[in-house]
Design a protein around this motif. Structure first.
Motif, PDB file in Angstrom:
ATOM      1  N   TYR A   1      -7.203   8.499   1.522  1.00 47.49           N
ATOM      2  CA  TYR A   1      -6.342   7.434   2.037  1.00 47.49           C
ATOM      3  C   TYR A   1      -7.069   6.550   3.049  1.00 47.49           C
ATOM      4  O   TYR A   1      -6.827   5.343   3.091  1.00 47.49           O
ATOM      5  CB  TYR A   1      -5.054   8.017   2.635  1.00 47.49           C
ATOM      6  CG  TYR A   1      -4.031   8.314   1.567  1.00 47.49           C
ATOM      7  CD1 TYR A   1      -3.449   7.293   0.828  1.00 47.49           C
ATOM      8  CD2 TYR A   1      -3.665   9.621   1.265  1.00 47.49           C
ATOM      9  CE1 TYR A   1      -2.524   7.561  -0.169  1.00 47.49           C
ATOM     10  CE2 TYR A   1      -2.743   9.896   0.274  1.00 47.49           C
ATOM     11  CZ  TYR A   1      -2.181   8.856  -0.440  1.00 47.49           C
ATOM     12  OH  TYR A   1      -1.275   9.113  -1.432  1.00 47.49           O
ATOM     13  N   ILE A   2      -7.966   7.109   3.809  1.00 47.02           N
ATOM     14  CA  ILE A   2      -8.760   6.299   4.738  1.00 47.02           C
ATOM     15  C   ILE A   2      -9.633   5.323   3.953  1.00 47.02           C
ATOM     16  O   ILE A   2      -9.691   4.131   4.272  1.00 47.02           O
ATOM     17  CB  ILE A   2      -9.613   7.202   5.654  1.00 47.02           C
ATOM     18  CG1 ILE A   2      -8.715   7.928   6.645  1.00 47.02           C
ATOM     19  CG2 ILE A   2     -10.679   6.387   6.391  1.00 47.02           C
ATOM     20  CD1 ILE A   2      -9.407   9.034   7.425  1.00 47.02           C
TER      21      ILE A   2
ATOM     22  N   PHE B   1       0.828  -1.193   0.000  1.00 42.22           N
ATOM     23  CA  PHE B   1       0.000   0.000   0.000  1.00 42.22           C
ATOM     24  C   PHE B   1       0.871   1.254   0.000  1.00 42.22           C
ATOM     25  O   PHE B   1       0.658   2.173  -0.797  1.00 42.22           O
ATOM     26  CB  PHE B   1      -0.932   0.001   1.216  1.00 42.22           C
ATOM     27  CG  PHE B   1      -1.866   1.178   1.271  1.00 42.22           C
ATOM     28  CD1 PHE B   1      -3.058   1.173   0.575  1.00 42.22           C
ATOM     29  CD2 PHE B   1      -1.552   2.297   2.021  1.00 42.22           C
ATOM     30  CE1 PHE B   1      -3.922   2.248   0.611  1.00 42.22           C
ATOM     31  CE2 PHE B   1      -2.403   3.390   2.076  1.00 42.22           C
ATOM     32  CZ  PHE B   1      -3.596   3.361   1.365  1.00 42.22           C
ATOM     33  N   LYS B   2       1.863   1.267   0.882  1.00 43.00           N
ATOM     34  CA  LYS B   2       2.765   2.423   0.951  1.00 43.00           C
ATOM     35  C   LYS B   2       3.527   2.607  -0.356  1.00 43.00           C
ATOM     36  O   LYS B   2       3.728   3.737  -0.811  1.00 43.00           O
ATOM     37  CB  LYS B   2       3.746   2.246   2.113  1.00 43.00           C
ATOM     38  CG  LYS B   2       3.109   2.469   3.474  1.00 43.00           C
ATOM     39  CD  LYS B   2       4.039   2.140   4.607  1.00 43.00           C
ATOM     40  CE  LYS B   2       5.136   3.143   4.757  1.00 43.00           C
ATOM     41  NZ  LYS B   2       5.955   2.923   5.962  1.00 43.00           N
TER      42      LYS B   2
ATOM     43  N   LEU C   1       1.114   5.851  -1.514  1.00 44.52           N
ATOM     44  CA  LEU C   1       1.651   7.022  -0.817  1.00 44.52           C
ATOM     45  C   LEU C   1       2.473   7.957  -1.709  1.00 44.52           C
ATOM     46  O   LEU C   1       2.413   9.173  -1.514  1.00 44.52           O
ATOM     47  CB  LEU C   1       2.447   6.604   0.414  1.00 44.52           C
ATOM     48  CG  LEU C   1       1.603   6.121   1.597  1.00 44.52           C
ATOM     49  CD1 LEU C   1       2.494   5.864   2.808  1.00 44.52           C
ATOM     50  CD2 LEU C   1       0.508   7.099   1.946  1.00 44.52           C
ATOM     51  N   PRO C   2       3.218   7.474  -2.691  1.00 44.01           N
ATOM     52  CA  PRO C   2       3.941   8.418  -3.556  1.00 44.01           C
ATOM     53  C   PRO C   2       3.022   9.341  -4.365  1.00 44.01           C
ATOM     54  O   PRO C   2       3.466  10.353  -4.889  1.00 44.01           O
ATOM     55  CB  PRO C   2       4.742   7.503  -4.496  1.00 44.01           C
ATOM     56  CG  PRO C   2       4.876   6.218  -3.764  1.00 44.01           C
ATOM     57  CD  PRO C   2       3.626   6.087  -2.950  1.00 44.01           C
TER      58      PRO C   2
ATOM     59  N   PRO D   1      -3.111   2.658 -10.011  1.00 43.33           N
ATOM     60  CA  PRO D   1      -3.405   3.309  -8.735  1.00 43.33           C
ATOM     61  C   PRO D   1      -3.626   4.814  -8.875  1.00 43.33           C
ATOM     62  O   PRO D   1      -4.465   5.384  -8.184  1.00 43.33           O
ATOM     63  CB  PRO D   1      -2.164   3.026  -7.886  1.00 43.33           C
ATOM     64  CG  PRO D   1      -1.478   1.898  -8.537  1.00 43.33           C
ATOM     65  CD  PRO D   1      -1.843   1.945  -9.972  1.00 43.33           C
ATOM     66  N   GLU D   2      -2.911   5.449  -9.805  1.00 44.50           N
ATOM     67  CA  GLU D   2      -3.054   6.893  -9.978  1.00 44.50           C
ATOM     68  C   GLU D   2      -4.455   7.250 -10.477  1.00 44.50           C
ATOM     69  O   GLU D   2      -5.117   8.114  -9.917  1.00 44.50           O
ATOM     70  CB  GLU D   2      -2.005   7.425 -10.957  1.00 44.50           C
ATOM     71  CG  GLU D   2      -2.114   8.910 -11.180  1.00 44.50           C
ATOM     72  CD  GLU D   2      -1.063   9.439 -12.140  1.00 44.50           C
ATOM     73  OE1 GLU D   2      -1.264  10.566 -12.629  1.00 44.50           O
ATOM     74  OE2 GLU D   2      -0.067   8.757 -12.397  1.00 44.50           O
ATOM     75  N   SER D   3      -4.916   6.588 -11.515  1.00 42.85           N
ATOM     76  CA  SER D   3      -6.247   6.876 -12.063  1.00 42.85           C
ATOM     77  C   SER D   3      -7.339   6.564 -11.049  1.00 42.85           C
ATOM     78  O   SER D   3      -8.290   7.335 -10.889  1.00 42.85           O
ATOM     79  CB  SER D   3      -6.492   6.052 -13.324  1.00 42.85           C
ATOM     80  OG  SER D   3      -5.585   6.401 -14.320  1.00 42.85           O
ATOM     81  N   TYR D   4      -7.205   5.444 -10.394  1.00 44.69           N
ATOM     82  CA  TYR D   4      -8.190   5.036  -9.398  1.00 44.69           C
ATOM     83  C   TYR D   4      -8.250   6.052  -8.258  1.00 44.69           C
ATOM     84  O   TYR D   4      -9.324   6.490  -7.846  1.00 44.69           O
ATOM     85  CB  TYR D   4      -7.824   3.648  -8.862  1.00 44.69           C
ATOM     86  CG  TYR D   4      -8.843   3.061  -7.920  1.00 44.69           C
ATOM     87  CD1 TYR D   4     -10.038   2.551  -8.403  1.00 44.69           C
ATOM     88  CD2 TYR D   4      -8.593   3.005  -6.553  1.00 44.69           C
ATOM     89  CE1 TYR D   4     -10.969   1.999  -7.538  1.00 44.69           C
ATOM     90  CE2 TYR D   4      -9.519   2.462  -5.685  1.00 44.69           C
ATOM     91  CZ  TYR D   4     -10.703   1.964  -6.188  1.00 44.69           C
ATOM     92  OH  TYR D   4     -11.633   1.417  -5.323  1.00 44.69           O
TER      93      TYR D   4
END
Length: 161
Positions: A39-40, A6-7, A11-12, A55-58
């Motif tokens: 993030y929650i 996940f990190k 996170l980036p 992950p970016e688009s989502y």
């Protein structure tokens, strides 16, 4: 998805997500809250995130929905909306010509009725007509006409200066 995965994947993206939220909400505290809420939500659904290919688009899509919800809450309360000028002054270089134009835009926006001012602030911040429609409840046709008329009024206002 593990904590480490996940990190590594999500996170980036935080700086880019914050800029996106700031562009939509025009308030640093609201933008920070929106990203935190994102993030929650992501962490609460971490088991489903393995299937996410981008992950970016989502993340951007979820953040956009969170920001729209915040705009609705602001609209319902009619509080907490900064003027475009306050945001521009916080992020712009202190060039004289740019400042004068921004000052002119801010002055013009302050003369508009509340609904028109919100529509123009959202349009200036890059919101689509669909998003503005969801927030304001006005039809896209009405929004397009309103924006067109406001732009014409601004041209007249600007040329008289």
């Amino acid at each position: 998805m593990t904590h480490a995965e996940f990190k590594k994947r999500f996170l980036p993206l935080q700086p880019m997500l914050y800029r996106e939220a700031m562009r939509v909400l025009c308030d640093s505290f609201e933008a920070e809250d929106a990203v935190q809420n994102l993030y929650i939500r992501l962490w609460q659904h971490k088991d489903e995130l393995d299937a996410v290919l981008s992950p970016e688009s989502y993340s951007r899509r979820l953040l956009r929905n969170i920001c729209i919800d915040r705009w609705r809450a602001i609209r319902a309360g009619e509080e907490g909306v900064e003027t475009v000028m306050e945001v521009i002054n916080d992020t712009s270089p202190p060039e004289v010509e740019v400042f004068e134009t921004e000052e002119c835009i801010a002055h013009f926006l302050s003369t508009l009725p509340q609904v028109q001012r919100k529509v123009m602030q959202m349009k200036i911040n890059g919101c689509s007509f669909e998003e503005i429609e969801m927030v304001t409840g006005l039809s896209q046709t009405n929004l397009r006409v309103m924006v067109s008329r406001i732009r014409k009024r601004f041209r007249i206002f600007y040329n008289r200066r």
